[in-house]
Design a protein around this motif. Structure first.
Motif, PDB file in Angstrom:
ATOM      1  N   ALA A  41      13.549 -50.135  18.174  1.00  0.00           N
ATOM      2  CA  ALA A  41      14.007 -50.256  16.783  1.00  0.00           C
ATOM      3  C   ALA A  41      13.116 -49.501  15.798  1.00  0.00           C
ATOM      4  O   ALA A  41      13.555 -49.106  14.723  1.00  0.00           O
ATOM      5  N   GLY A  42      11.840 -49.331  16.150  1.00  0.00           N
ATOM      6  CA  GLY A  42      10.917 -48.658  15.237  1.00  0.00           C
ATOM      7  C   GLY A  42       9.720 -49.508  14.829  1.00  0.00           C
ATOM      8  O   GLY A  42       8.963 -49.125  13.933  1.00  0.00           O
ATOM      9  N   LYS A  43       9.508 -50.622  15.508  1.00  0.00           N
ATOM     10  CA  LYS A  43       8.405 -51.525  15.152  1.00  0.00           C
ATOM     11  C   LYS A  43       7.047 -50.851  15.368  1.00  0.00           C
ATOM     12  O   LYS A  43       6.204 -50.826  14.473  1.00  0.00           O
ATOM     13  N   SER A  44       6.840 -50.313  16.559  1.00  0.00           N
ATOM     14  CA  SER A  44       5.540 -49.684  16.842  1.00  0.00           C
ATOM     15  C   SER A  44       5.312 -48.460  15.971  1.00  0.00           C
ATOM     16  O   SER A  44       4.174 -48.171  15.591  1.00  0.00           O
ATOM     17  N   THR A  45       6.368 -47.756  15.673  1.00  0.00           N
ATOM     18  CA  THR A  45       6.230 -46.591  14.782  1.00  0.00           C
ATOM     19  C   THR A  45       5.757 -47.056  13.411  1.00  0.00           C
ATOM     20  O   THR A  45       4.836 -46.459  12.827  1.00  0.00           O
ATOM     21  N   THR A  46       6.346 -48.126  12.895  1.00  0.00           N
ATOM     22  CA  THR A  46       5.933 -48.670  11.599  1.00  0.00           C
ATOM     23  C   THR A  46       4.458 -49.057  11.622  1.00  0.00           C
ATOM     24  O   THR A  46       3.681 -48.665  10.737  1.00  0.00           O
ATOM     25  N   ILE A  47       4.076 -49.800  12.654  1.00  0.00           N
ATOM     26  CA  ILE A  47       2.671 -50.230  12.788  1.00  0.00           C
ATOM     27  C   ILE A  47       1.761 -49.003  12.900  1.00  0.00           C
ATOM     28  O   ILE A  47       0.673 -48.960  12.309  1.00  0.00           O
ATOM     29  N   GLY A  48       2.204 -48.018  13.655  1.00  0.00           N
ATOM     30  CA  GLY A  48       1.404 -46.803  13.835  1.00  0.00           C
ATOM     31  C   GLY A  48       1.147 -46.089  12.519  1.00  0.00           C
ATOM     32  O   GLY A  48       0.034 -45.625  12.255  1.00  0.00           O
ATOM     33  N   VAL A  49       2.164 -46.015  11.680  1.00  0.00           N
ATOM     34  CA  VAL A  49       1.990 -45.343  10.386  1.00  0.00           C
ATOM     35  C   VAL A  49       1.058 -46.165   9.487  1.00  0.00           C
ATOM     36  O   VAL A  49       0.133 -45.618   8.880  1.00  0.00           O
ATOM     37  N   VAL A  50       1.274 -47.472   9.461  1.00  0.00           N
ATOM     38  CA  VAL A  50       0.459 -48.333   8.586  1.00  0.00           C
ATOM     39  C   VAL A  50      -1.020 -48.261   8.963  1.00  0.00           C
ATOM     40  O   VAL A  50      -1.904 -48.296   8.106  1.00  0.00           O
ATOM     41  N   THR A  51      -1.297 -48.110  10.254  1.00  0.00           N
ATOM     42  CA  THR A  51      -2.691 -48.072  10.723  1.00  0.00           C
ATOM     43  C   THR A  51      -3.225 -46.639  10.857  1.00  0.00           C
ATOM     44  O   THR A  51      -4.284 -46.423  11.443  1.00  0.00           O
ATOM     45  N   SER A  52      -2.457 -45.675  10.342  1.00  0.00           N
ATOM     46  CA  SER A  52      -2.877 -44.265  10.340  1.00  0.00           C
ATOM     47  C   SER A  52      -2.982 -43.637  11.732  1.00  0.00           C
ATOM     48  O   SER A  52      -3.617 -42.605  11.896  1.00  0.00           O
ATOM     49  N   LEU A  53      -2.350 -44.252  12.718  1.00  0.00           N
ATOM     50  CA  LEU A  53      -2.357 -43.655  14.062  1.00  0.00           C
ATOM     51  C   LEU A  53      -1.225 -42.646  14.214  1.00  0.00           C
ATOM     52  O   LEU A  53      -1.278 -41.761  15.063  1.00  0.00           O
ATOM     53  N   ILE A  54      -0.196 -42.800  13.394  1.00  0.00           N
ATOM     54  CA  ILE A  54       0.953 -41.897  13.422  1.00  0.00           C
ATOM     55  C   ILE A  54       1.129 -41.325  12.021  1.00  0.00           C
ATOM     56  O   ILE A  54       1.024 -42.063  11.033  1.00  0.00           O
ATOM     57  N   THR A  55       1.360 -40.012  11.928  1.00  0.00           N
ATOM     58  CA  THR A  55       1.571 -39.406  10.613  1.00  0.00           C
ATOM     59  C   THR A  55       3.014 -39.647  10.176  1.00  0.00           C
ATOM     60  O   THR A  55       3.946 -39.518  10.972  1.00  0.00           O
ATOM     61  N   LYS A  56       3.177 -40.026   8.907  1.00  0.00           N
ATOM     62  CA  LYS A  56       4.530 -40.266   8.405  1.00  0.00           C
ATOM     63  C   LYS A  56       5.174 -38.951   8.001  1.00  0.00           C
ATOM     64  O   LYS A  56       4.480 -37.954   7.789  1.00  0.00           O
ATOM     65  N   THR A  57       6.492 -38.978   7.881  1.00  0.00           N
ATOM     66  CA  THR A  57       7.220 -37.798   7.422  1.00  0.00           C
ATOM     67  C   THR A  57       7.349 -37.831   5.900  1.00  0.00           C
ATOM     68  O   THR A  57       7.113 -36.828   5.233  1.00  0.00           O
ATOM     69  N   SER A  58       7.714 -39.010   5.354  1.00  0.00           N
ATOM     70  CA  SER A  58       7.761 -39.164   3.895  1.00  0.00           C
ATOM     71  C   SER A  58       7.669 -40.634   3.536  1.00  0.00           C
ATOM     72  O   SER A  58       7.773 -41.501   4.403  1.00  0.00           O
ATOM     73  N   GLY A  59       7.470 -40.895   2.243  1.00  0.00           N
ATOM     74  CA  GLY A  59       7.347 -42.266   1.766  1.00  0.00           C
ATOM     75  C   GLY A  59       5.895 -42.620   1.490  1.00  0.00           C
ATOM     76  O   GLY A  59       4.996 -41.809   1.711  1.00  0.00           O
ATOM     77  N   THR A  60       5.689 -43.846   0.980  1.00  0.00           N
ATOM     78  CA  THR A  60       4.320 -44.275   0.678  1.00  0.00           C
ATOM     79  C   THR A  60       4.001 -45.605   1.351  1.00  0.00           C
ATOM     80  O   THR A  60       4.886 -46.433   1.579  1.00  0.00           O
ATOM     81  N   VAL A  61       2.722 -45.765   1.664  1.00  0.00           N
ATOM     82  CA  VAL A  61       2.213 -47.009   2.240  1.00  0.00           C
ATOM     83  C   VAL A  61       0.951 -47.393   1.483  1.00  0.00           C
ATOM     84  O   VAL A  61       0.043 -46.568   1.322  1.00  0.00           O
ATOM     85  N   ASN A  62       0.924 -48.633   0.980  1.00  0.00           N
ATOM     86  CA  ASN A  62      -0.274 -49.170   0.336  1.00  0.00           C
ATOM     87  C   ASN A  62      -0.754 -50.394   1.088  1.00  0.00           C
ATOM     88  O   ASN A  62       0.045 -51.272   1.418  1.00  0.00           O
ATOM     89  N   VAL A  63      -2.062 -50.455   1.339  1.00  0.00           N
ATOM     90  CA  VAL A  63      -2.679 -51.616   1.972  1.00  0.00           C
ATOM     91  C   VAL A  63      -3.669 -52.196   0.958  1.00  0.00           C
ATOM     92  O   VAL A  63      -4.621 -51.513   0.569  1.00  0.00           O
ATOM     93  N   PHE A  64      -3.409 -53.404   0.509  1.00  0.00           N
ATOM     94  CA  PHE A  64      -4.219 -54.010  -0.560  1.00  0.00           C
ATOM     95  C   PHE A  64      -4.457 -52.991  -1.686  1.00  0.00           C
ATOM     96  O   PHE A  64      -5.606 -52.726  -2.065  1.00  0.00           O
ATOM     97  N   ASP A  65      -3.354 -52.441  -2.153  1.00  0.00           N
ATOM     98  CA  ASP A  65      -3.369 -51.521  -3.307  1.00  0.00           C
ATOM     99  C   ASP A  65      -4.066 -50.191  -3.047  1.00  0.00           C
ATOM    100  O   ASP A  65      -4.302 -49.430  -3.980  1.00  0.00           O
ATOM    101  N   THR A  66      -4.401 -49.920  -1.812  1.00  0.00           N
ATOM    102  CA  THR A  66      -4.968 -48.613  -1.491  1.00  0.00           C
ATOM    103  C   THR A  66      -3.901 -47.751  -0.817  1.00  0.00           C
ATOM    104  O   THR A  66      -3.347 -48.132   0.219  1.00  0.00           O
ATOM    105  N   ASP A  67      -3.612 -46.619  -1.443  1.00  0.00           N
ATOM    106  CA  ASP A  67      -2.584 -45.700  -0.940  1.00  0.00           C
ATOM    107  C   ASP A  67      -3.150 -44.929   0.250  1.00  0.00           C
ATOM    108  O   ASP A  67      -4.216 -44.318   0.147  1.00  0.00           O
ATOM    109  N   LEU A  68      -2.427 -44.959   1.356  1.00  0.00           N
ATOM    110  CA  LEU A  68      -2.876 -44.234   2.560  1.00  0.00           C
ATOM    111  C   LEU A  68      -3.118 -42.758   2.280  1.00  0.00           C
ATOM    112  O   LEU A  68      -4.018 -42.152   2.854  1.00  0.00           O
ATOM    113  N   ASP A  69      -2.308 -42.182   1.388  1.00  0.00           N
ATOM    114  CA  ASP A  69      -2.464 -40.753   1.090  1.00  0.00           C
ATOM    115  C   ASP A  69      -3.740 -40.492   0.282  1.00  0.00           C
ATOM    116  O   ASP A  69      -4.239 -39.377   0.259  1.00  0.00           O
ATOM    117  N   GLU A  70      -4.227 -41.534  -0.398  1.00  0.00           N
ATOM    118  CA  GLU A  70      -5.418 -41.332  -1.216  1.00  0.00           C
ATOM    119  C   GLU A  70      -6.707 -41.696  -0.489  1.00  0.00           C
ATOM    120  O   GLU A  70      -7.719 -41.021  -0.657  1.00  0.00           O
TER     121      GLU A  70
END
Ligand code: ADP
Ligand code: ADP
Length: 226
Positions: A41-70
């Protein structure tokens, strides 16, 4: 405060496969959250992006207000990950694995030592502290992965299918442990393909299917509708 905020996240793999299409998801601090969906379904892919193990194609992810891109390093430091597969150096001793992990986070040895001991005791691994990890049972390896994920006292613990292939007794003891650390303040997100697990543990749930979020609600409302 949000522990995790995902906005319009997409992931297309190198072979052109669209694993995630514009998913959005918020997890509040303190929550116990399930990402439920069938295999693929995409669960591991989601986790991979959130933990920076997989590069995303587009969109934003924030962890405790910290933007992964920043600041991916800062975002990563908030997270403890329990992956689906065992990925230890099998020759390294159990306690040493925890000390090594603490070192990755720059924890001084004077803090790492008592923290490792505490986790080994809490997770029933104290007797095995000098055993090489390859000699552990499957259930002990899982508990060791949880201990390793918690060494640096992450604010968010993410578990990818934590009890897949685990017997009922260990599953129940893992559930008890996870409930306790959630009560003590750690936000928890787990992926599962198993509604009973989500139902037993989680307050809020998102259901993912074919790379899309098809449901995002609190557990009680979902169960009332089933
Ligand atoms: P990315 O788009 O993140 O660069 P790639 O498409 O290059 O990812 O693939 C990364 C790795 O995943 C490769 O080693 C590849 O062999 C492996 N892989 C390819 N297809 C699958 C699949 N269907 N499921 C799991 N892993 C796969
Ligand atoms: P889940 O964790 O829900 O089982 P995944 O996120 O592992 O799902 O996989 C989602 C889909 O993406 C699957 O169809 C899988 O085959 C595909 N996939 C995963 N990794 C890769 C990759 N590296 N390259 C191509 N496709 C992949």
């Amino acid at each position: 405060m949000k522990a995790l905020s995902i906005n319009n996240l997409s992931k297309t793999y190198g072979n052109g496969f669209k694993a995630l299409e514009q998913i959005s998801l918020d997890v509040e601090q303190g929550d116990f959250f399930a990402l439920l969906g069938p295999n693929g379904a995409g669960k591991s892919t989601t986790i991979g992006v959130v933990t920076s193990l997989i590069t995303k194609t587009s969109g934003t992810v924030n962890v405790f207000d910290t933007d992964l891109d920043e600041n991916a390093e800062l975002a990563k430091s908030y997270i403890g990950l329990v992956p689906q597969e065992f990925n230890f150096n099998g020759f390294e001793q159990v306690k040493h694995i925890l000390i090594t992990q603490a070192g990755y986070y720059g924890m001084p040895a004077s803090d790492a030592e008592p923290r490792a001991n505490e986790l080994l005791k809490q997770l029933g691994l104290w007797e095995k502290r000098h055993t090489p990890s390859r000699a552990l049972s499957g259930g002990m390896k899982r508990r060791l992965m949880i201990a390793r994920a918690l060494v640096h006292k992450p604010k968010l613990l993410i578990l990818d299918e934590p009890t897949a292939g685990v017997d009922i007794e260990l599953r129940r003891s893992m559930w008890t442990f996870l409930r306790r650390i959630n009560k003590e303040g750690t936000t928890i997100i787990l992926t599962t393909h198993y509604l009973e697990e989500a139902e037993n543990l989680c307050r809020n749930i998102a259901i993912i299917d074919k790379g899309e979020i098809v449901e995002n609600t609190d557990m009680k409302s979902l169960l009332n509708r089933l």
